[in-house]
Design an enzyme around this catalytic site. Structure first.
Site, PDB file in Angstrom:
ATOM      1  CG  ASP A 483      37.705  32.804  42.720  1.00 49.08           C
ATOM      2  OD1 ASP A 483      38.753  32.376  43.209  1.00 49.08           O
ATOM      3  OD2 ASP A 483      36.934  32.112  42.045  1.00 49.08           O
TER       4      ASP A 483
HETATM    5  C1  BGC Z   1      33.759  36.410  39.608  1.00 52.89           C
HETATM    6  C2  BGC Z   1      33.833  35.302  40.608  1.00 52.89           C
HETATM    7  C3  BGC Z   1      34.507  34.107  40.012  1.00 52.89           C
HETATM    8  C4  BGC Z   1      35.843  34.486  39.378  1.00 52.89           C
HETATM    9  C5  BGC Z   1      36.442  33.305  38.668  1.00 52.89           C
HETATM   10  C6  BGC Z   1      35.134  36.700  39.039  1.00 52.89           C
HETATM   11  O1  BGC Z   1      35.044  37.696  38.073  1.00 52.89           O
HETATM   12  O2  BGC Z   1      33.205  37.560  40.207  1.00 52.89           O
HETATM   13  O3  BGC Z   1      32.529  34.965  41.040  1.00 52.89           O
HETATM   14  O4  BGC Z   1      34.729  33.154  41.013  1.00 52.89           O
HETATM   15  O5  BGC Z   1      35.670  35.535  38.469  1.00 52.89           O
HETATM   16  O6  BGC Z   1      37.679  33.573  38.167  1.00 52.89           O
HETATM   17  C1  NOJ Z   2      32.458  31.633  41.554  1.00 53.68           C
HETATM   18  C2  NOJ Z   2      33.587  30.658  41.513  1.00 53.68           C
HETATM   19  O1  NOJ Z   2      33.290  29.628  40.600  1.00 53.68           O
HETATM   20  C3  NOJ Z   2      33.861  30.096  42.888  1.00 53.68           C
HETATM   21  O2  NOJ Z   2      34.983  29.252  42.849  1.00 53.68           O
HETATM   22  C4  NOJ Z   2      34.042  31.194  43.890  1.00 53.68           C
HETATM   23  O3  NOJ Z   2      34.195  30.603  45.162  1.00 53.68           O
HETATM   24  C5  NOJ Z   2      32.871  32.144  43.895  1.00 53.68           C
HETATM   25  N1  NOJ Z   2      32.608  32.617  42.569  1.00 53.68           N
HETATM   26  C6  NOJ Z   2      33.074  33.342  44.817  1.00 53.68           C
HETATM   27  O4  NOJ Z   2      34.026  34.208  44.326  1.00 53.68           O
END
Ligand code: BGC
Ligand code: NOJ
Length: 810
Positions: A483
């Site tokens: 993400d």
């Molecule tokens: C986090 C990710 C997460 C995303 C969700 C980010 O701030 O680092 O792990 O998947 O937010 O929107």
């Molecule tokens: C947490 C999110 O819930 C997931 O959808 C994502 O793939 C990972 N972070 C990596 O960014």
């Protein structure tokens, strides 16, 4: 250092020291009513939706930490204490917290008074129950005061923590004997209230926080507790609370117990009131009457234990390693169920007011729970698919209450559609329920646009093909699994969303990771078509998959490892050419799981590079070298300080992808070595470093570039649960559900000579014994089913209830 121990027989983790490095929590509830409960009785309760139906308050950033919850106070002379130590923090003579499956038992002892809190949410009712047992172990009589306390949330947790000008005037309660009703907003549009009751008469009560705590009071020394009695207050606005007081005279050795419940009650709109402003309590009475006696309390607990034991009995392994056994048989499976219930909504790191259900998160979570609750997995797949858009793209999130796609975040996360194939294929392999593909499912939650589920998979598959970039690799869109790799966002201003800022989803930036996914899940899709006899289309799909494999080896290979992506300017990401972020974990794992480069040697090279550049003693970091400054063309990933989260943290979620890759390559020693690194039970001895629960996976462990290397964060709600369960059971133990049977093909350390598994598959219990006389890491030379030799390969589905399987490796 350890702070407790595993009690495998009772399926419990026993915390012996109350000052754990972080609150160590448990989840109570399995259907609609949930409670997060820490080892010191902190936490909160909600009904279905942690944002819209929050029952009690919780302050995440509070100091001291974790002070809101379900505390019991004891006043014994001048000494005030809690059996869970918090919030008063009086040193206890003895303390223990047993976190079990759906229940917790907290025991504290001070000056010869032993207090036990047994807490659970029964299987079929919307209520948090606790039985408080007080035992005077002294040889003289004792006179003490006992208090319960909860602080109500005014339902919408977001509003409750921000709209004070309104909230300070809306709070309302009613009191009837030992029952305190929280009825804020019931006079208007709500038809639900909460009830906090005791099954014994109270000596006094409070419903106003000012009265119980004192206006400037603190949970450390509530005014009512200090005074030895409550003020019988009725809250008008401000902060409604529930507090019961029991004055106890206990003879030497005497025991007193009281059941205290916190229930959620809905009333049909036309029956809301029995008199002006007097709420209809009959539904609450019915609920409370179910949990008035100790027998009722015990029966509810027995039912709950039975439920969990049955649920977990479908996969039981016995190896020589007790950590493996307890993770697979108890804790990893339990965490998979927690992610099923919570997605990424409510934990001690997820506030419950943020994200709904993630499209990709929910699809991946399913991989870990489908064998336990196939019917609910089926329902979940259909819910998720209904949020898919007509072009095959997907809403990135949907709301659990409405099950509607969330238009604030929208779509354009180009990995999402392929995860739908992944979970549907896993479901079919587990259940053999091909009929799910004929289910008519909405597109875009619009019934007029409904089509069979198979058509949804087809559009998922085509979505990738319809969105290829200049190198014929899949366009990344707003982001793929990572993400934080936001290649089309270019965010320069604080507060902007990294994910949905930016002019477009981008015609240039491409993802090698999605290409790997397309090969893996595109092949699964083609297999499905083939199995259905849709031969021509299957052939075309296989061709597209082969074509993508070629493209990855051509444009997605960096020389020693798989590239990560191309950015919006067509520049490489995750390449030796890059200044930082030369190599990423995700494409190595996904491409090898997809079978890319196994024969050609690329896969082995990539795994060697992972070992050399990404491996650490606590697991594999996401990338290396870490980004040291913010990079506009990369987005959020470079916003994190080096070593944290997606910027070179040990992201536990994709470690199992490498473990899978190693097991595909037949490297059982290495696969298990990696498994142990992030597995919480193996980290129990270093809890002071790891800090999070030794019985639950966390999302991220600080990487080698971080000052706090080895420190875990964001425990519980992570796709790690499902992926580690899957890699251990399918990759390492090798028990793989398949369309027409169960395959047993382990990849284990050469030192392991024997293990057994009981695996329920399609209503048959398979009692599997694996022997490894030659000490190999992979390879099966003989299989016996019910004592007779059968060819090496999938063991066909049968009508029998029980089957014995003997597998000889070699
Ligand atoms: C986090 C990710 C997460 C995303 C969700 C980010 O701030 O680092 O792990 O998947 O937010 O929107
Ligand atoms: C947490 C999110 O819930 C997931 O959808 C994502 O793939 C990972 N972070 C990596 O960014």
């Amino acid at each position: 250092m350890k702070f407790g121990h595993f009690d495998d027989l009772n399926k419990e983790y026993v915390i012996e020291k109350y000052e754990t490095p972080l609150p160590w929590i448990n989840y109570l509830g399995s259907d609609s009513f949930f409670t997060l409960l820490s080892n010191t009785a902190g936490g909160y309760a909600f009904y279905k939706d942690a944002r819209l139906r929050r029952i009690t308050r919780y302050r995440y950033n509070n100091l001291p930490l974790d002070q809101d919850g379900f505390h019991i106070y004891v006043k014994d002379g001048d000494t005030i204490w809690n059996p869970g130590w918090q919030p008063v923090q009086t040193a206890l003579d003895h303390y223990e917290c047993r976190h079990g499956l759906g229940y917790s038992v907290i025991t504290g002892k001070k000056n010869d008074i032993l207090v036990k809190q047994e807490l659970y949410v029964p299987k079929y009712d919307n209520i948090l129950l606790q039985r408080v047992t007080v035992n005077n172990t002294a040889d003289t009589a004792k006179e003490i005061d006992l208090f319960s306390f909860v602080e109500f949330c005014l339902w919408d947790a977001m509003d409750d923590s921000s709209n004070f000008q309104r909230n300070y005037s809306t709070g309302e309660v009613e009191v009837e004997g030992s029952a305190i009703y929280h009825k804020t907003e019931y006079r208007e549009r709500r038809n639900h209230y909460a009830v906090f009751y005791a099954n014994k008469p109270v000596d006094s009560f409070d419903t106003s926080r000012d009265s119980f705590m004192g206006v400037y009071g603190s949970p450390k020394a509530p005014a009512a507790v200090v005074n030895g009695k409550c003020g019988n207050s009725i809250a008008h606005g401000w902060q409604p609370v529930g507090a019961h007081h029991f004055h106890l005279n206990l003879k030497a050795g005497e025991t007193y117990s009281v059941i205290i419940g916190l229930g959620y009650v809905e009333v049909p709109v036309e029956e809301k009131f029995i008199a002006p402003s007097v709420i209809n309590k009959s539904y609450a009475h019915a609920l409370m009457n179910k949990y008035i006696t100790d027998e009722q309390f015990d029966t509810g607990m027995t039912e709950l234990r039975k439920f969990w034991n049955e649920l977990l009995s479908g996969f039981e392994v016995k190896t020589e390693n007790e950590n493996v056994n307890r993770m697979v048989n108890i804790w990893n499976a339990y965490q998979c169920m927690v992610t099923f219930n919570m997605s990424r909504s409510a934990s001690y790191y997820e506030s419950g007011i943020g994200r709904g259900m993630g499209f990709r998160d929910s699809c991946q979570d399913l991989l870990g729970f489908v064998h336990m609750i196939p019917e609910r997995a089926r329902e979940r797949i259909l819910d998720i698919a209904a949020t898919q858009k007509e072009d095959g793209g997907a809403y990135h999130q949907y709301q659990p209450l409405t099950k509607k796609g969330n238009s604030d975040i929208g779509g354009g996360f180009n990995d999402d559609p392929l995860w739908l194939i992944a979970c549907t294929d896993a479901y079919i392999r587990e259940t053999g329920d091909w009929a799910i593909l004929d289910e008519i499912v909405d597109f875009d939650n619009n019934h007029e646009k409904a089509a069979p589920l198979l058509e949804h998979l087809r559009r998922s598959f085509n979505y990738t093909l319809n969105n290829l970039g200049p190198n014929k690799l899949p366009l990344i869109g707003r982001a793929d699994w990572n993400d934080c790799l936001n290649l089309n966002c270019f965010s320069e201003h604080p507060g902007e969303s990294f994910q949905i800022t930016g002019p477009s989803e981008g015609p240039v930036a491409e993802s090698v990771f999605i290409a790997g996914m397309f090969v893996k899940y595109g092949r699964e899709y083609a297999n499905i078509l083939k199995h259905l006899g849709i031969a021509e289309e299957a052939e075309k799909a296989y061709k597209a998959v082969d074509q993508m494999t070629e493209t990855v080896l051509d444009k997605g290979w960096d020389g020693e490892w798989f590239l990560r992506a191309y950015d919006a300017f067509g520049q490489k990401i995750g390449s030796e050419e890059c200044e930082e972020g030369k190599i990423f974990i995700e494409p190595q794992g996904m491409c090898i799981m997809a079978g890319i480069g196994i024969e050609t040697g690329h896969a082995q090279k990539a795994l060697d590079a992972v070992k050399e550049r990404l491996d650490t003693k606590y697991g594999i970091v996401l990338l290396n070298p870490a980004y040291t400054k913010y990079r506009l063309n990369l987005g959020e990933i470079s916003s994190y300080p080096p070593g944290y989260k997606e910027n070179a943290g040990i992201f536990c979620h994709n470690n199992p992808w490498i473990i899978f890759a190693e097991s595909i390559m037949g490297h059982g020693d290495r696969a298990f070595e990696l498994y142990k690194k992030t597995c919480p039970a193996f980290l129990e001895e270093i809890s002071e470093i790891h800090r999070t629960e030794p019985y639950a996976y966390c999302q991220m462990v600080a990487g080698k570039d971080a000052p706090t290397f080895g420190e875990g964060k964001n425990s519980w709600l992570t796709g790690t649960a499902a992926w580690t369960f899957t890699v251990l059971t399918e990759g390492i133990l090798g028990i793989q559900p398949d369309y027409d049977g169960l395959t047993v093909d382990p990849c284990i350390p050469h030192t392991v000579k024997h293990f057994t598994v009981n695996r329920l598959f399609r209503n048959t219990m398979y009692h599997i014994t694996v022997n490894n006389p030659d000490g190999v890491q992979k390879g099966v030379k003989a299989i016996k089913v019910n004592g007779s030799d059968v060819p090496v390969g999938p063991i066909p589905v049968t009508d029998r209830k029980e089957v014995t399987v003997e597998v000889t490796m070699g």
